[in-house]
Design a protein around this motif. Structure first.
Motif, PDB file in Angstrom:
ATOM      1  N   ALA A   7      -8.907 -23.703  -6.732  1.00  0.00           N
ATOM      2  CA  ALA A   7      -9.695 -24.934  -6.807  1.00  0.00           C
ATOM      3  C   ALA A   7     -10.920 -24.787  -7.697  1.00  0.00           C
ATOM      4  O   ALA A   7     -11.414 -25.769  -8.244  1.00  0.00           O
ATOM      5  N   THR A   8     -11.401 -23.575  -7.886  1.00  0.00           N
ATOM      6  CA  THR A   8     -12.582 -23.345  -8.703  1.00  0.00           C
ATOM      7  C   THR A   8     -12.244 -23.266 -10.187  1.00  0.00           C
ATOM      8  O   THR A   8     -12.890 -23.905 -11.009  1.00  0.00           O
ATOM      9  N   THR A   9     -11.202 -22.499 -10.518  1.00  0.00           N
ATOM     10  CA  THR A   9     -10.881 -22.262 -11.926  1.00  0.00           C
ATOM     11  C   THR A   9      -9.788 -23.182 -12.457  1.00  0.00           C
ATOM     12  O   THR A   9      -9.631 -23.315 -13.665  1.00  0.00           O
ATOM     13  N   GLY A  10      -8.985 -23.747 -11.550  1.00  0.00           N
ATOM     14  CA  GLY A  10      -7.856 -24.572 -11.960  1.00  0.00           C
ATOM     15  C   GLY A  10      -6.615 -23.773 -12.303  1.00  0.00           C
ATOM     16  O   GLY A  10      -5.586 -24.347 -12.650  1.00  0.00           O
ATOM     17  N   ASP A  37      -7.478 -29.720  -0.675  1.00  0.00           N
ATOM     18  CA  ASP A  37      -7.958 -28.364  -0.900  1.00  0.00           C
ATOM     19  C   ASP A  37      -8.257 -27.677   0.425  1.00  0.00           C
ATOM     20  O   ASP A  37      -8.546 -28.319   1.424  1.00  0.00           O
ATOM     21  N   TYR A  38      -8.128 -26.348   0.384  1.00  0.00           N
ATOM     22  CA  TYR A  38      -8.263 -25.533   1.586  1.00  0.00           C
ATOM     23  C   TYR A  38      -9.018 -24.252   1.268  1.00  0.00           C
ATOM     24  O   TYR A  38      -8.863 -23.676   0.191  1.00  0.00           O
ATOM     25  N   TYR A  39      -9.762 -23.779   2.258  1.00  0.00           N
ATOM     26  CA  TYR A  39     -10.472 -22.507   2.197  1.00  0.00           C
ATOM     27  C   TYR A  39      -9.562 -21.448   2.821  1.00  0.00           C
ATOM     28  O   TYR A  39      -9.055 -21.634   3.921  1.00  0.00           O
ATOM     29  N   ILE A  40      -9.346 -20.352   2.109  1.00  0.00           N
ATOM     30  CA  ILE A  40      -8.478 -19.274   2.580  1.00  0.00           C
ATOM     31  C   ILE A  40      -9.251 -17.960   2.538  1.00  0.00           C
ATOM     32  O   ILE A  40      -9.948 -17.670   1.562  1.00  0.00           O
ATOM     33  N   ASN A  41      -9.107 -17.156   3.600  1.00  0.00           N
ATOM     34  CA  ASN A  41      -9.624 -15.795   3.597  1.00  0.00           C
ATOM     35  C   ASN A  41      -8.607 -14.904   4.319  1.00  0.00           C
ATOM     36  O   ASN A  41      -7.552 -15.382   4.744  1.00  0.00           O
ATOM     37  N   GLN A  42      -8.901 -13.628   4.450  1.00  0.00           N
ATOM     38  CA  GLN A  42      -7.949 -12.700   5.066  1.00  0.00           C
ATOM     39  C   GLN A  42      -7.644 -13.088   6.513  1.00  0.00           C
ATOM     40  O   GLN A  42      -6.499 -12.987   6.950  1.00  0.00           O
ATOM     41  N   GLU A  43      -8.651 -13.535   7.238  1.00  0.00           N
ATOM     42  CA  GLU A  43      -8.428 -13.952   8.621  1.00  0.00           C
ATOM     43  C   GLU A  43      -7.464 -15.136   8.693  1.00  0.00           C
ATOM     44  O   GLU A  43      -6.646 -15.231   9.609  1.00  0.00           O
ATOM     45  N   THR A  44      -7.548 -16.025   7.717  1.00  0.00           N
ATOM     46  CA  THR A  44      -6.628 -17.159   7.647  1.00  0.00           C
ATOM     47  C   THR A  44      -5.202 -16.656   7.490  1.00  0.00           C
ATOM     48  O   THR A  44      -4.285 -17.142   8.175  1.00  0.00           O
ATOM     49  N   LEU A  45      -4.998 -15.679   6.626  1.00  0.00           N
ATOM     50  CA  LEU A  45      -3.656 -15.143   6.409  1.00  0.00           C
ATOM     51  C   LEU A  45      -3.123 -14.449   7.658  1.00  0.00           C
ATOM     52  O   LEU A  45      -1.936 -14.562   7.978  1.00  0.00           O
ATOM     53  N   GLU A  46      -3.990 -13.749   8.378  1.00  0.00           N
ATOM     54  CA  GLU A  46      -3.575 -13.117   9.631  1.00  0.00           C
ATOM     55  C   GLU A  46      -3.177 -14.175  10.655  1.00  0.00           C
ATOM     56  O   GLU A  46      -2.178 -14.023  11.366  1.00  0.00           O
ATOM     57  N   TYR A  47      -3.926 -15.251  10.716  1.00  0.00           N
ATOM     58  CA  TYR A  47      -3.602 -16.369  11.609  1.00  0.00           C
ATOM     59  C   TYR A  47      -2.261 -16.980  11.221  1.00  0.00           C
ATOM     60  O   TYR A  47      -1.429 -17.260  12.084  1.00  0.00           O
ATOM     61  N   PHE A  48      -2.048 -17.185   9.926  1.00  0.00           N
ATOM     62  CA  PHE A  48      -0.774 -17.737   9.458  1.00  0.00           C
ATOM     63  C   PHE A  48       0.391 -16.860   9.916  1.00  0.00           C
ATOM     64  O   PHE A  48       1.419 -17.368  10.353  1.00  0.00           O
ATOM     65  N   ASP A  72     -10.878 -20.900  -2.527  1.00  0.00           N
ATOM     66  CA  ASP A  72     -10.553 -22.286  -2.271  1.00  0.00           C
ATOM     67  C   ASP A  72      -9.325 -22.609  -3.111  1.00  0.00           C
ATOM     68  O   ASP A  72      -9.310 -22.344  -4.317  1.00  0.00           O
ATOM     69  N   ILE A  73      -8.312 -23.162  -2.458  1.00  0.00           N
ATOM     70  CA  ILE A  73      -7.098 -23.533  -3.166  1.00  0.00           C
ATOM     71  C   ILE A  73      -6.904 -25.036  -3.030  1.00  0.00           C
ATOM     72  O   ILE A  73      -7.467 -25.668  -2.145  1.00  0.00           O
ATOM     73  N   ARG A  74      -6.109 -25.587  -3.942  1.00  0.00           N
ATOM     74  CA  ARG A  74      -5.729 -26.988  -3.831  1.00  0.00           C
ATOM     75  C   ARG A  74      -4.266 -27.096  -4.186  1.00  0.00           C
ATOM     76  O   ARG A  74      -3.705 -26.197  -4.833  1.00  0.00           O
ATOM     77  N   TRP A  75      -3.654 -28.176  -3.770  1.00  0.00           N
ATOM     78  CA  TRP A  75      -2.246 -28.401  -4.099  1.00  0.00           C
ATOM     79  C   TRP A  75      -2.094 -29.698  -4.864  1.00  0.00           C
ATOM     80  O   TRP A  75      -2.929 -30.574  -4.797  1.00  0.00           O
ATOM     81  N   ASP A  76      -1.020 -29.773  -5.610  1.00  0.00           N
ATOM     82  CA  ASP A  76      -0.709 -30.971  -6.369  1.00  0.00           C
ATOM     83  C   ASP A  76       0.790 -31.151  -6.381  1.00  0.00           C
ATOM     84  O   ASP A  76       1.541 -30.219  -6.427  1.00  0.00           O
TER      85      ASP A  76
END
Length: 76
Positions: A7-10, A37-48, A72-76
């Motif tokens: 989301a920051t760099t595109g 858009d979504y905020y992702i960190n290592q804890e998010t991946l562990e939760y997933f 920060d990621i976004r989808w399209d």
């Protein structure tokens, strides 16, 4: 197919399936109906992983972190 972007760099992170996108939408908070858009960190991946996320999705997001603490990621 939906695509994920930094989301920051595109920069494109990769394609995901509709099911993987649905998982993200179900697991993460959206601030509005138009929010993509979504905020992702290592804890998010562990939760997933605990929630039974598709391994390919986790691997894609892990690669997107690339050693950073968060992204920060976004989808399209």
């Amino acid at each position: 197919m939906p695509k994920l972007y930094n989301a920051t760099t595109g920069a494109e992170l990769g394609e995901i399936t509709d099911e993987q996108l649905e998982f993200l939408q179900d697991q993460l908070e959206e601030e509005s109906a138009e929010d993509q858009d979504y905020y992702i960190n290592q804890e998010t991946l562990e939760y997933f992983a605990e929630q039974g996320a598709d391994r390919a999705l986790i691997d894609l997001l892990q690669a997107a972190l690339a050693g950073r603490a968060e992204i920060d990621i976004r989808w399209d």
